[in-house]
Write an enzyme that holds these catalytic residues in place. Structure first.
Site, mmCIF file in Angstrom:
data_model
loop_
_atom_site.group_PDB
_atom_site.id
_atom_site.type_symbol
_atom_site.label_atom_id
_atom_site.label_comp_id
_atom_site.label_asym_id
_atom_site.label_seq_id
_atom_site.Cartn_x
_atom_site.Cartn_y
_atom_site.Cartn_z
ATOM 1 N N CYS A 268 -0.943 -24.771 1.436
ATOM 2 C CA CYS A 268 -2.013 -24.843 0.455
ATOM 3 C C CYS A 268 -1.530 -24.432 -0.934
ATOM 4 C CB CYS A 268 -3.217 -23.959 0.793
ATOM 5 S SG CYS A 268 -3.942 -24.306 2.387
ATOM 6 N N ARG B 112 3.078 -28.027 -1.065
ATOM 7 C CA ARG B 112 2.589 -26.925 -0.242
ATOM 8 C C ARG B 112 1.579 -27.375 0.807
ATOM 9 N NH1 ARG B 112 3.758 -22.113 -2.356
ATOM 10 N NH2 ARG B 112 2.123 -21.159 -1.136
ATOM 11 N N TRP C 262 -3.252 -27.531 3.418
ATOM 12 C CA TRP C 262 -2.532 -27.764 4.670
ATOM 13 C C TRP C 262 -3.364 -27.046 5.717
ATOM 14 C CZ3 TRP C 262 -0.219 -25.036 8.654
ATOM 15 C CH2 TRP C 262 0.680 -25.741 9.453
ATOM 16 N N ASN D 281 -5.505 -19.720 -0.051
ATOM 17 C CA ASN D 281 -4.271 -20.092 0.642
ATOM 18 C C ASN D 281 -3.967 -18.943 1.594
ATOM 19 O OD1 ASN D 281 -0.812 -19.893 -0.476
ATOM 20 N ND2 ASN D 281 -1.607 -20.682 1.416
ATOM 21 N N GLY D 282 -3.985 -19.229 2.906
ATOM 22 C CA GLY D 282 -3.696 -18.163 3.873
ATOM 23 C C GLY D 282 -4.593 -18.275 5.084
ATOM 24 N N GLU E 86 20.919 -30.402 11.677
ATOM 25 C CA GLU E 86 20.236 -30.638 10.400
ATOM 26 C C GLU E 86 20.027 -32.143 10.175
ATOM 27 O OE1 GLU E 86 18.536 -29.039 8.393
ATOM 28 O OE2 GLU E 86 18.587 -30.147 6.517
ATOM 29 N N LYS F 2 16.403 -33.911 9.678
ATOM 30 C CA LYS F 2 16.063 -34.730 8.505
ATOM 31 C C LYS F 2 15.432 -36.051 8.950
ATOM 32 C CE LYS F 2 15.981 -32.562 5.898
ATOM 33 N NZ LYS F 2 16.322 -31.175 5.935
ATOM 34 N N GLU G 60 11.875 -35.467 10.454
ATOM 35 C CA GLU G 60 10.884 -35.019 9.467
ATOM 36 C C GLU G 60 10.305 -36.163 8.660
ATOM 37 O OE1 GLU G 60 11.872 -30.726 7.565
ATOM 38 O OE2 GLU G 60 13.399 -32.231 7.238
ATOM 39 N N HIS H 187 26.193 -32.777 29.534
ATOM 40 C CA HIS H 187 25.307 -31.973 30.372
ATOM 41 C C HIS H 187 23.850 -32.407 30.216
ATOM 42 C CE1 HIS H 187 28.662 -29.429 31.396
ATOM 43 N NE2 HIS H 187 28.950 -29.323 30.111
ATOM 44 N N LYS I 9 6.062 -27.611 2.601
ATOM 45 C CA LYS I 9 7.348 -27.065 2.166
ATOM 46 C C LYS I 9 7.397 -25.551 2.302
ATOM 47 C CE LYS I 9 11.088 -27.798 -0.704
ATOM 48 N NZ LYS I 9 11.911 -28.213 0.417
HETATM 49 C C1 G6P Z 1 9.339 -25.676 6.199
HETATM 50 C C2 G6P Z 1 10.020 -26.705 5.335
HETATM 51 C C3 G6P Z 1 11.500 -26.776 5.675
HETATM 52 C C4 G6P Z 1 12.134 -25.404 5.546
HETATM 53 C C5 G6P Z 1 11.395 -24.356 6.378
HETATM 54 C C6 G6P Z 1 11.846 -22.949 6.038
HETATM 55 O O1 G6P Z 1 9.312 -26.107 7.513
HETATM 56 O O2 G6P Z 1 9.414 -27.971 5.502
HETATM 57 O O3 G6P Z 1 12.143 -27.676 4.797
HETATM 58 O O4 G6P Z 1 13.463 -25.461 5.961
HETATM 59 O O5 G6P Z 1 9.996 -24.407 6.103
HETATM 60 O O6 G6P Z 1 11.490 -22.692 4.707
HETATM 61 P P1 G6P Z 1 12.217 -21.679 3.744
HETATM 62 O O7 G6P Z 1 11.499 -21.827 2.449
HETATM 63 O O8 G6P Z 1 12.030 -20.316 4.356
HETATM 64 O O9 G6P Z 1 13.640 -22.054 3.670
#
Ligand code: G6P
Length: 615
Positions: A2, A27, A75, A101-102, A488, A492, A495, A511, A610
Site C-alpha cells: 500500500c 507498493r 495491496w 498502510n499496514g 534468482e 524472475k 514473477e 534426484h 515491491k
Molecule cells: C518483495 C519484492 C522482491 C524482494 C522481496 C524482499 O517480494 O517483490 O523483489 O526481493 O520483497 O524485499 P527487500 O526490499 O527486503 O529486498
C-alpha cells in the site's frame, strides 16, 4: 504494501495526489482511491484496479477541486480487492476519513466492541474499524482529532502508517506510524504526506521521516508537531535534505522500469564501488565494516537474513564469505528465522539484506537478533529506511530507486557490497594473499564494463525468448556461486511471466527434476568456465539424452557447451566468485522479454508488491 499520499497547502491537491500514487504503485496496485475536501465537504472516489482506473472513475464521480486530500494505492490484506474495500474509508458520521498502510491485528475484537456500540461497517477491512474507533474515542472523550487518534492507536495491535482528516477541521492532517514508512515533505506553506519521498520530490527536498511510534499533526500555516504515541512526549522534528532527483524515478525513454533498471547496472555497480574500491591504493574502505572490525573478526558465524531476491544475494554471499574470509555463514529466510527460536549469541553477526529496508519479516528478525545481543549489520538500498535505522551499522548499495517490482539492479549491487565486505574481512583476517587481493580488486573494477558487454547479448536473448515464450515450465540449473543465480533466474521468470520455473543445483537434478525433462522443457544451465565446468557439462549431457532444450550461459569463446546446447548466451570471463554479477544479466533479460511477449504487466506483476511491510 500500500502506498499513501496526502497534501495540505495552497495548490490543487488532486493532481499531486494522483501523480504521487502512480509513483507509489510499486507498493501495491489492486485498488486505489482518493478523498478531497472541496471547501464544504469530503468528496471520495475509489475503485478496484490501478490509479489510471481511479482517474477515469473520478472524472465521472467527483469534482477535483480542493487543497486538502489523501489518496491510497492498495495491496489487499483484509478483504478482497474491490471498490468497497478500497481506501480511503469514512467513519460512520462521514466526518472523518482515513488511509492506511499496514494491518490492525486486533481489528476483530475492536469491531465487535464497536458493533455493540451501534457502529456499522461497509467493508471487510481493518482500516474501517480503526477510523470508527477514532471517531468513537473523539465523541466519547470529547477530544480533538489528534488526541483521538493517539488514544485509539494505544488500543491497537499491529502495524500502520495512517493519514486522517476531519471535514470540520480542514486545516490539518493527522498522521502516525508504527512499522510502515511515512515521510512528511515540507514545502513553502504546504505539506506532503507519503510512504516515501517520490511523490513530492519535485516540490521540496526537505522531509521528516517519522519514527515508529510517532504521530504528527500537520497544520496549514502552522507546521508539524510530532509526539510519541505511547507516552505523549513531544519530539523535535528532524528535517532531512533529500538527495533523490526526479530523473531517477522516471522511465527515461525505456518501455519499462525493469528494463531501465537492468540497463542501469553498470552505473549502479560503479556507484556501489564509489569511495570504497580504491584499486590504486589496493584498499577497500567501508566505514561500517572498519568501525566494527572486531565484531566481524571475533564472530563465531555470520547469519544472513533476507527475503526474496535479497535472500538469493545472501546465498551468493555465503559462498563468497566462506571462500574468501573463511567465516561460517548461515542464510535464513527472515520469516522462518524470526519464528523458530534460533540459537543466537553475542558472538554472532547478523547481516540483514533488503532493497527497500522495510520488509516486515527482515525487520522483525533484526529486532530479535538485537535483543539477544548479536551485532546487526544492514545492507539496504533505500537510504533512511527502517532497516537502515534499526541496524547497528551498515552499507548502502547506492543502486538508486528501484521501481520495477522484479528486483534487478538491487540484486547485483547487493552482491557487490557483500563481495567488497568479504574481501575486506579476508584481508583483515589474512585468509587472502596480497596478490590475490589485488587481483580481485582489479577484476572488480572491470565488472561494470563486463556487465555492459553482457547486456549486449540483449537481441540474441530476445530471439531465444521468442522461441520459449509459450513454455509452461522451465528449469534453471547452476552450481557453486551460480546456484543462487539459478534460483534468482527462476524467480524472475515466475514473477513477471507467470511461467512455472524452478532453480536447482545442477547435480541435484538427478534426484527429482530430471523426471520432468522432455522435449517440451527448456533448461537454462549456467555453465561458465571454472566453477565445476566439466561436471556441469556432464549434467548438460544428461539433459540432452532426455531431449530437454538447453540454453547455456557460457563464458565467451566456449566451444564444448555450444556443441551440446540448443542455444548459448555468452558472458565475459571473470574470477569465478564474481561470475554471478555477469550470469544474472541474461537471465534478467530472458524473463523480461518473455513477459513482454506474453503481454504481461512487467513492472507491476499480479499479486506482488515491491515493499512487503506485512508479515
Ligand atoms: C518483495 C519484492 C522482491 C524482494 C522481496 C524482499 O517480494 O517483490 O523483489 O526481493 O520483497 O524485499 P527487500 O526490499 O527486503 O529486498
Amino acid at each position: 504494501m500500500c502506498g499513501i499520499v496526502g497534501y495540505l497547502g495552497h495548490r490543487e491537491a488532486y493532481p499531486i495526489i494522483v501523480k504521487g500514487l502512480k509513483r507509489l504503485e510499486y507498493r501495491g496496485y489492486d485498488s486505489a482511491g482518493i478523498a478531497l475536501y472541496d471547501g464544504n465537504d469530503i468528496k471520495l472516489s475509489k475503485t478496484k484496479g490501478k490509479v489510471a482506473d481511479l482517474e477515469v472513475r473520478v472524472e465521472s464521480e467527483i469534482s477535483t477541486n480542493g487543497s486538502l486530500g489523501i489518496g491510497h494505492t492498495r495491496w489487499a490484506t483484509h478483504g478482497v480487492p474491490n471498490d468497497v474495500n478500497s481506501h480511503p474509508h469514512y467513519s460512520n458520521s462521514g466526518e472523518l476519513v482515513i488511509i492506511h498502510n499496514g494491518i490492525i491485528e486486533n481489528y476483530e475484537a475492536l469491531k465487535k466492541e464497536l458493533t455493540k456500540r451501534g457502529y456499522t461497517f461497509k467493508s471487510d477491512t481493518d482500516t474501517e474499524v480503526l477510523i470508527n474507533l477514532i471517531e468513537d474515542v473523539k465523541n466519547k472523550e470529547n477530544v480533538k482529532l489528534g488526541k483521538a487518534v493517539q488514544i485509539a492507536l494505544n488500543q491497537v495491535i499491529g502495524a500502520y502508517a495512517i493519514a486522517v482528516f476531519d471535514k470540520n477541521k480542514p486545516d490539518e492532517i493527522v498522521v502516525a506510524r508504527l512499522g510502515s514508512p511515512l515521510a512528511i515533505g515540507i514545502g513553502e506553506d504546504e505539506f506532503f504526506i507519503a510512504s516515501d519521498a517520490s511523490p513530492f520530490i519535485e516540490f521540496t527536498n526537505n522531509a521528516i521521516y517519522l519514527e515508529d511510534e510517532e504521530m504528527a499533526i500537520v497544520r496549514r500555516h502552522k507546521g508539524v508537531k510530532i509526539r510519541k504515541i505511547h507516552d505523549d512526549s513531544l519530539v523535535a522534528p528532524y528535517v532531512q535534505e533529500l538527495q533523490l532527483n526526479l530523473e531517477e524515478i522516471e522511465k527515461g525513454g525505456y518501455e519499462h522500469f525493469m528494463l531501465k533498471e537492468i540497463y542501469e547496472q553498470p552505473r549502479a555497480i560503479m556507484d556501489t564501488f564509489r569511495g570504497r574500491l580504491l584499486t590504486d591504493e589496493a584498499i577497500i574502505k567501508m566505514a561500517g565494516v572498519e568501525d566494527n572490525m572486531k565484531k566481524f573478526l571475533n564472530a563465531n558465524r555470520i547469519i544472513v537474513v533476507a527475503c526474496g531476491t535479497s535472500w538469493h544475494a545472501g546465498l551468493v554471499a555465503e559462498y563468497i564469505f566462506e571462500d574468501l574470509a573463511r567465516i561460517p555463514v548461515e542464510v535464513e529466510y527472515a520469516s522462518e528465522f524470526r519464528y523458530r527460536n534460533p540459537v543466537i549469541t553475542e558472538n554472532d553477526v547478523l547481516i540483514a539484506i533488503s532493497q527497500s529496508g522495510e520488509t516486515a519479516d527482515t525487520l522483525a528478525a533484526i529486532k530479535m537478533a538485537k535483543s539477544k545481543g548479536a551485532f546487526v549489520f544492514g545492507v539496504c538500498n533505500v537510504v533512511g529506511s527502517s532497516i537502515a535505522r534499526e541496524t547497528d551499522a551498515g552499507a548502502y548499495t547506492h543502486a538508486g530507486p528501484e521501481i520495477g517490482v522484479a528486483s534487478t539492479k538491487a540484486f547485483t549491487t547487493q552482491i557487490t557490497v557483500l563481495t567488497l565486505m568479504a574481501l575486506r574481512l579476508a584481508r583483515a583476517k589474512g585468509t587472502i594473499s596480497s596478490s590475490d587481493y589485488r587481483k580481485y580488486l582489479f577484476e572488480l573494477e572491470s565488472i561494470p564494463s563486463k556487465v555492459e558487454k553482457a547486456l549486449s547479448s540483449d537481441n540474441h536473448v530476445k530471439m531465444i525468448a521468442n522461441i520459449y515464450k509459450n513454455a509452461s515450465n522451465c528449469l534453471y540449473l547452476g552450481r557453486g556461486f551460480n546456484f543462487p543465480v539459478a534460483l534468482e533466474g527462476a524467480l524472475k521468470l515466475k514473477e513477471i511471466s507467470y511461467i512455472h520455473a524452478e532453480g536447482y543445483p545442477a547435480a541435484e537434478m538427478k534426484h527429482g527434476p530430471i523426471a520432468l525433462i522432455d522435449e517440451q522443457m527448456p533448461v537454462v544451465v549456467i555453465a561458465t568456465k571454472k566453477g565445476h565446468y566439466e561436471k556441469v557439462v556432464s549434467n548438460i549431457q544428461e539433459i540432452k539424452s532426455r531431449k530437454g532444450k538447453i540454453i547455456g550461459i557460457v563464458t565467451e569463446g566456449d566451444t564444448s557447451v555450444k556443441e551440446l546446447a540448443d542455444h548459448v548466451i555468452e558472458v565475459p570471463e571473470t574470477i569465478e566468485a564474481l561470475t554471478p554479477l555477469l550470469t544474472t544479466i541474461p537471465l534478467q533479460l530472458l524473463s523480461y522479454h518473455i513477459a513482454v511477449m506474453l503481454e504481461k504487466n512487467v513492472d507491476q506483476p499480479r499479486n506482488l508488491a515491491k515493499s512487503v511491510t506485512v508479515e
